[in-house]
Design an enzyme around this catalytic site. Structure first.
Site, mmCIF file in Angstrom:
data_model
loop_
_atom_site.group_PDB
_atom_site.id
_atom_site.type_symbol
_atom_site.label_atom_id
_atom_site.label_comp_id
_atom_site.label_asym_id
_atom_site.label_seq_id
_atom_site.Cartn_x
_atom_site.Cartn_y
_atom_site.Cartn_z
ATOM 1 N N GLU A 119 0.874 -1.044 0.148
ATOM 2 C CA GLU A 119 -0.042 0.123 0.112
ATOM 3 C C GLU A 119 0.834 1.245 -0.064
ATOM 4 O O GLU A 119 0.247 2.207 0.618
ATOM 5 C CB GLU A 119 -0.883 0.171 1.146
ATOM 6 N N GLY A 165 1.534 2.645 -3.214
ATOM 7 C CA GLY A 165 1.292 3.047 -4.349
ATOM 8 C C GLY A 165 1.865 2.850 -5.631
ATOM 9 O O GLY A 165 2.050 3.313 -6.457
ATOM 10 N N LYS A 218 1.811 -7.633 -14.850
ATOM 11 C CA LYS A 218 1.713 -7.875 -13.266
ATOM 12 C C LYS A 218 1.785 -9.615 -13.073
ATOM 13 O O LYS A 218 0.964 -10.348 -13.553
ATOM 14 C CB LYS A 218 0.147 -7.593 -12.886
ATOM 15 N N GLY A 222 5.438 -5.750 -9.032
ATOM 16 C CA GLY A 222 5.799 -6.853 -8.316
ATOM 17 C C GLY A 222 4.449 -6.810 -7.232
ATOM 18 O O GLY A 222 3.450 -6.188 -7.201
#
Length: 202
Positions: free
Chosen positions: A11, A13, A31, A98
């Site tokens: 978290e 960003g 991804k 990642g």
């Protein structure tokens, strides 16, 4: 140009920064592992924020549980190995995102940093300001240096106290460029494009 976007934690960003970099470099996006949030995956966010022209390569693993990949995979009787991954073929630039930070486990033996080493591409490290971010940032930088992984960019995502920014930036070597990205009040295609045009690399 190929670039692996990782963070100093969860978290911070990474996906927003990946969207901005994808727009800035006119790149494809990949991804490799989506762990949880399959109804609104990071790939879906990139398509929404960057626009319809962006090409997103399919994930190798799409796991149901919103947890670290090794835990999510275990629930589905899946074994993840870095040997399962190779960079998608493209003539364009490529942004790879990642999961979490460098030491997020893919299995009991391998971590995100091992995947980066296997793919053999430079890193953009996303940093956000919170109590402990200096420690997490410098440890991440040390881990990359230990593995001889090229830290191409350090991204300061949001506002930072001058003292925090100074200590972090002083720790970097001269071959690492700093990108500053302001806080976005609204995450949409217009704002992502606007920020991508005003990226400040130092």
């Amino acid at each position: 140009m190929k670039l692996f976007v990782t963070g100093i934690g969860t978290e911070v960003g990474k996906t927003v920064c990946s969207a901005i970099l994808t727009k800035y470099f006119n790149a494809d996006y990949w991804k490799p592992i989506q762990s949880g949030d399959l109804h609104y995956s990071d790939t879906m966010k990139i398509k929404e924020w960057v626009g319809g022209d962006v090409f997103c390569h399919p994930e190798i693993y799409r796991l149901q549980l919103a947890a670290s990949p090794h835990q999510s995979a275990l629930q589905e009787n899946v074994n993840i190995s870095v040997n399962d991954f190779k960079l998608p073929q493209t003539t364009k630039n490529l942004i790879v995102e990642g999961a979490g930070g460098l030491m997020v486990p893919l299995s009991d033996q391998e971590f995100i940093i091992d995947l980066i080493e296997k793919l053999n591409i430079p890193v953009a490290l996303v940093v956000r300001n919170y109590l402990g971010c200096i420690n997490h940032t410098l440890l991440s930088v040390m881990a990359l240096h230990q593995k001889k992984i090229n830290l191409k960019y350090l991204i300061l995502n949001g506002d930072f106290p001058k003292d925090t920014e100074r200590v972090i930036c002083n720790f970097l070597t001269s071959d690492t460029e700093i990108i500053k990205i302001p806080d976005l009040k609204k995450l949409d295609q217009e704002n992502i494009e606007m920020i991508s045009k005003t990226i400040n690399k130092n």
